[in-house]
Scaffold this motif. Sequence first.
Motif, PDB file in Angstrom:
ATOM      1  N   HIS A   1      53.923 -44.931 -78.800  1.00 19.40           N
ATOM      2  CA  HIS A   1      54.881 -46.036 -78.976  1.00 19.40           C
ATOM      3  C   HIS A   1      55.279 -46.615 -77.621  1.00 19.40           C
ATOM      4  N   LEU A   2      55.577 -45.720 -76.674  1.00 18.22           N
ATOM      5  CA  LEU A   2      55.986 -46.184 -75.341  1.00 18.22           C
ATOM      6  C   LEU A   2      54.893 -47.042 -74.721  1.00 18.22           C
ATOM      7  N   LEU A   3      53.661 -46.550 -74.759  1.00 14.41           N
ATOM      8  CA  LEU A   3      52.571 -47.299 -74.129  1.00 14.41           C
ATOM      9  C   LEU A   3      52.379 -48.661 -74.804  1.00 14.41           C
ATOM     10  N   SER A   4      52.368 -48.684 -76.140  1.00 17.24           N
ATOM     11  CA  SER A   4      52.115 -49.973 -76.808  1.00 17.24           C
ATOM     12  C   SER A   4      53.248 -50.948 -76.513  1.00 17.24           C
ATOM     13  N   THR A   5      54.468 -50.445 -76.389  1.00 22.06           N
ATOM     14  CA  THR A   5      55.597 -51.326 -76.067  1.00 22.06           C
ATOM     15  C   THR A   5      55.467 -51.881 -74.654  1.00 22.06           C
ATOM     16  N   VAL A   6      55.133 -51.009 -73.714  1.00 17.82           N
ATOM     17  CA  VAL A   6      54.991 -51.438 -72.314  1.00 17.82           C
ATOM     18  C   VAL A   6      53.808 -52.401 -72.182  1.00 17.82           C
TER      19      VAL A   6
END
Lengths: 268, 268
Positions: free
Chosen positions: A254-259
Motif C-alpha cells: 500500500h505504501l509503495l503504490s501510494t508513493v
Amino acid sequence: MRGNWLLRRVFLCNSHAIMDATIVFYDIPSQHPGVTWSPNPAKTRYALDFKGLAYRTEYVEYPDIEGVVKALGGAPTEKKPDGRPHYTLPMIHDLTTGAVVTDSFNIAVYLDKTYPAKPLLPSGDFALVAALQAALQPVIISLVPFGIPASQRLLNAASSGYYRARLEGMFGTTMEALFPAPGSDRDRAEWAKVKDAWGAVDAWLVAANARYFGGAERNYADLYVAAYVFWVKTVLAEEKWRDFATWHGGRWAHLLSTVEREADGAPQ
Amino acid sequence: MRGNWLLRRVFLCNSHAIMDATIVFYDIPSQHPGVTWSPNPAKTRYALDFKGLAYRTEYVEYPDIEGVVKALGGAPTEKKPDGRPHYTLPMIHDLTTGAVVTDSFNIAVYLDKTYPAKPLLPSGDFALVAALQAALQPVIISLVPFGIPASQRLLNAASSGYYRARLEGMFGTTMEALFPAPGSDRDRAEWAKVKDAWGAVDAWLVAANARYFGGAERNYADLYVAAYVFWVKTVLAEEKWRDFATWHGGRWAHLLSTVEREADGAPQ
C-alpha cells in the motif's frame, strides 16, 4: 519477469523529463532505458515528487560517478576501505541556487530548507530520521542476499563489473554464493529474516497506532522506507514480491503504490 | 561516592510529593529513601515534569511489581523466558480518568493524547520514537557491564536478590563477572564501546544540525535519551561520569542538567 512493472517505470521516469526542470537529479541506470532500481536515489526521487519540484534525471554508470560528482564539486559520502573518499549517488544540482548536494539525507534537509512549501518533515526533527536510518539497518542487511545479486544482474555492462567487484569485496563472497538458490532451505531461512526485520518496522507503527511514520499522512520517513519496498518490488523475483506484498496487512505494498501514485502526479 | 548527587535527588523527588497530585507514578526505590535510579521510570518522570503535571511517586520493590500492577489492572509489558507475562515499571495511575498505563512509550502517547498542552512530541510522530528506541539498543547494550552491576548494588535487600537472579539469568553470568575491574584492559575496551555507541547518537544530531532531537527545543526523544544519561550519572563510578560528561562537546551532561532543571521547576 518484471516486464510490466519495469515498463511502467519507464513511463513514470520519462514523464518527469520536463523541459523547465530547475533541478538535475543524478540516478543510476539499468539495462532498461529510463528504468531506475536503486533504493538510495529512490529516496531523493520520492522527495522531489512529494514536494512537486520540477526536475530532470541524468543517469550515470557506476564507474563514472566519481568523475561526475567531482566535476560539479559534490562532496564524497563515504570512505573506501583504503581511506580515500568514495562518491555515491543520489546527487542533485539545483540550477536555481547553484547548490550541489550528495547523500539522500542531506538532500532531504536541503530541500526542506530551500523549498519550505510541502515539507518532507513538518516537525523538522531530522535527527529522528537519522535514528530511523540506523534502526533500519537490520532491514537492509536482511535484503542483501536477495537484493544485491539481483541488482547486479539488472545493470548495464558498464556498471555490472564495477558493482560486482565492489560488493563482492564488501561481503567477502561472490554474487552467486551470496544469492540463496530459490526453494532451498537457505532461501526460506534468509527470507524469514527479511520478514522478521520488516515485522519490527511494522511494530513501531502499530505501537504508535499510526498508518504512516508521519501519522495520518506520509512524511520523509515513509518515503525512506518506501524506497526499500521499491527495491524489493523492482529487483527481487516476482514470487518474492507477491509474498512480501501480503505482509503486515499489505502495509508495504500500500505504501509503495501510494508513493508511486504521488510520483505519477495522480490524485491521492 | 555519589553522595552529593544522590542527596540532591532526594530533594528533587520529595519536592514532587505534592498533595494535589492527580497522577500516581510508580518507580523503583534504591537504598536511599526517595532516591530513584532506573532509566525506564526516568523516561516517565521526565515526561510528567516536562508537561508540568502534578503527580506523586510510589516506590515498589521488584518482587512486588507484578502484584501492584495486576491489582490496578495494568498490562504486562514483556514475556518471561517461559512465556508467562512479565510486569514492569514505570506505570501511571491517572486518578482523573482512572486510566492505568504501563510501559514508558505507551505512557508518553497516553499523556500527549489526554493532556495535549505542552506536547511531548508536537509532531505526534511517535513511530519515529519507536524507531529511536530500536536505534538506541547499542547504547543500552554497551552500558550493561557497567550499569547493571552498579544498579544491583544500589538496591534494597528486598529487590537486590530478585534483580540479581533475573539479570544474571538474562546475561548468563554473575554480576561480579559482568562488571569490568576498574583500570583493567576489559574496562577500557568496554568503556570505548560505550563512547562509540553514544558517538552514533551524536552523529544523528550533527547530521541534522540539531541541538536536540526536537531541533532547537527538547521533545520526548531527548527526554528518552536523557534517561540513560541519568542512569550513567546516578549508578556508574564517579570517574566514569566525569569522563562521560566531556564527550561530544559535553552534549549529554548539558542535556541531563537541562532536563533535571526542568524537573526542579527552575527557569530554563
